[in-house]
Design a protein around this motif. Structure first.
Motif: not given
Length: 366
Positions: A116-118, A202-206
């Protein structure tokens, strides 16, 4: 750091000694209190600004900041007391969670509030980019109702993703050194575990890439617009000051996000590829190899950095801009003009001269 004095391969009895626990528990307590104060102050400032009529065009941005502060605050309130309780239980998770349900709850909180933060950071970067590059479209189409809907969608989708291990896709496991639970990265025999952990990384890096790209676009647009304005007018100087503050803030946001999140996301991908998980570092009859122990220790440091982001968020997004950035600009301006006092005296003299000219023009002609 929360567990710095037990992260090395020391005997388990030493790690559970009373002195070790009493010293280590100060770290999560300090982080919790600091995060609560910063995010609470940010929420208060956002609420005050949101109620002002002159901030009507900033309401979408204020909603995003308030949502981020609320998310970070709520995440700390749910996870930090559990960590503190484990320390008070001599680092024995089983004493406070015999069924394992608390571990699953902790993992859901870590995953949800982390993503959520990202995603909220990405949403704010997109919002700023639209406001700067397409101001007319933004003023006509960016409504607070749409912002609220987008924030609700982010929370719901991330919550559903975080609950996948509860539904049997992936797994949350107790991580080294036994004070927190997170996504298992090395168990291929668990259905969907590799897919779930890889998707999280992957979601975090995206999200980081989206935030970086939008902030770069915003900085470029600000610099171009600042150069296009004449340098002698008062409005141009004010725009230059605001541009400098915004660019510094955006650079600070990117540095904090990449510093706090990149190590964890990259380390997760490495551990997935090597089929290594942090719970493999638990003391056993056959202790882990030196390489595995180093990966586990680095993974622990990486999760601390990600947790630190919850404390830094309100400062880089709101408090830092209000308190420090203006001081930074004043100091930089004073250095470039050799003397801040001289600049003030010059301005005072100019004001006095302008007043004399105005008074002379206002006198009736004889």
């Amino acid at each position: 750091m929360w567990e710095s004095n037990i992260s090395k391969s020391a005997p388990e009895d030493d790690a559970k000694s009373g002195n070790c626990v009493s010293v280590s528990v100060a770290f999560p307590i300090t982080m919790m209190v600091t995060g609560m104060v910063g995010n609470s102050l940010a929420l208060m400032l956002v609420y005050i600004s949101y109620k002002k009529k002159e901030n009507k065009r900033k309401k979408s941005f204020l909603l995003c900041i308030g949502s981020l502060a609320f998310t970070d605050l709520f995440g700390q309130l749910l996870t930090s007391p559990i960590v503190i309780s484990v320390y008070r239980a001599d680092l024995e998770w089983e004493r406070i969670d015999s069924t394992g349900k608390l571990c699953a709850f902790f993992g859901v909180c870590m995953t949800m509030f982390g993503l959520c933060s990202l995603f909220l950071a990405s949403a704010m970067a997109i919002e700023r980019s639209l406001a700067i590059t397409n101001p007319h479209w933004y003023a006509n189409h960016m409504k607070t109702s749409f912002t609220k809907l987008a924030l609700a969608v982010i929370w719901c989708l991330v919550l559903l993703f975080s609950l996948l291990p509860v539904a049997g896709v992936g797994q949350y496991t107790l991580q080294w050194p036994g004070t927190w639970c997170f996504i298992s990265t090395g168990d291929r025999n668990i259905p969907g575990n590799i897919l779930f952990s890889t998707t999280f990384a992957a979601l975090g890096i995206f999200s980081l890439l989206v935030t970086f790209s939008c902030n770069v676009v915003t900085i470029r647009a600000l610099v171009i617009r600042c150069r296009a304005k004449p340098g002698s007018s008062q409005s141009s100087k004010q725009w230059e000051r605001l541009t400098t503050e915004t660019v510094i803030q955006l650079m600070g946001i990117m540095c904090v996000l990449f510093t706090c999140w990149s190590p964890l996301l990259i380390m997760m991908l490495k551990m997935i590829s090597t089929q290594t998980s942090s719970h493999h570092c638990k003391p056993a009859a056959f202790p882990p190899s030196r390489e595995v122990q180093m990966d586990c220790n680095f993974f622990l440091i990486a999760i601390r950095l990600a947790s630190l982001n919850q404390i830094l968020d309100p400062w880089v997004y709101l408090l830092l801009r209000e308190i420090l950035l203006r001081k930074f600009f004043q100091v930089a301006n004073a250095v470039s003009n050799c003397s801040l006092d001289g600049q003030k005296e010059t301005q005072t003299a100019l004001d006095a001269l302008n007043k004399q000219i105005t008074d002379a023009n206002a006198q009736p002609k004889q």
